[in-house]
Motif scaffolding. Structure first.
Motif, PDB file in Angstrom:
ATOM      1  N   GLY A  96       0.813  -1.217   0.000  1.00  0.00           N
ATOM      2  CA  GLY A  96       0.000   0.000   0.000  1.00  0.00           C
ATOM      3  C   GLY A  96       0.838   1.255   0.000  1.00  0.00           C
ATOM      4  N   TYR A 124      -0.677  -0.848   3.897  1.00  0.00           N
ATOM      5  CA  TYR A 124      -0.327   0.542   4.190  1.00  0.00           C
ATOM      6  C   TYR A 124       0.971   0.501   4.967  1.00  0.00           C
ATOM      7  CZ  TYR A 124      -1.710   5.424   4.343  1.00  0.00           C
ATOM      8  OH  TYR A 124      -1.798   6.764   4.105  1.00  0.00           O
ATOM      9  N   THR A 132      -7.467   0.355   3.542  1.00  0.00           N
ATOM     10  CA  THR A 132      -6.072   0.046   3.885  1.00  0.00           C
ATOM     11  C   THR A 132      -5.836  -1.431   4.129  1.00  0.00           C
ATOM     12  OG1 THR A 132      -6.423   0.446   6.235  1.00  0.00           O
ATOM     13  CG2 THR A 132      -5.726   2.332   4.892  1.00  0.00           C
TER      14      THR A 132
END
Length: 126
Positions: free
Chosen positions: A29, A78, A57
């Motif tokens: 991410g 993320y 996320t």
């Protein structure tokens, strides 16, 4: 290293301390350009966005807990990875000190006192 969560970022940092070694850390991410750009819901341990399979996320993957019990595994995508997305599961209540939940007479400075407080709060000790 794959994943910039606790399991990937910490060893990547240690490995990179060796000048003769080259380390590549991959993250699925985004990486915010500045700490102030980090999503506020990931910073709030009460929300546990990793428990929400539709959260932007996280990514979801089909799995089976048993041969007849399907399950959706949620993994963080993320900076901070699943540690950031799921870390709220393991964050104790910060609104009051744990010692305030001790049974009468328990020693707040002892391991036994900590266990008593965790049991009183129904926290799991790993």
């Amino acid at each position: 290293m794959v994943g910039a969560g606790a399991a990937g970022a910490a060893p990547a940092t240690r490995l990179s301390e060796d000048r003769d070694r080259s380390v590549l850390l991959l993250e699925a991410g985004p990486i915010p350009p500045d700490p102030s750009c980090y999503p506020t819901d990931l910073l709030d341990a009460r929300l546990v966005p990793g428990a929400q399979p539709c959260h932007p996320t996280v990514g979801t993957f089909p799995a089976h807990l048993t041969s007849r019990r399907p399950y959706t595994v949620v993994r963080g995508k993320y900076l901070g990875g699943s540690t950031a997305a799921n870390g709220g599961y393991f964050i104790a209540d910060q609104w009051r000190p744990w010692s305030a939940t001790l049974p009468a007479g328990a020693d707040q400075g002892s391991a036994e006192g900590l266990v008593a407080a965790c049991l009183a709060n129904q926290l799991q000790i790993v």
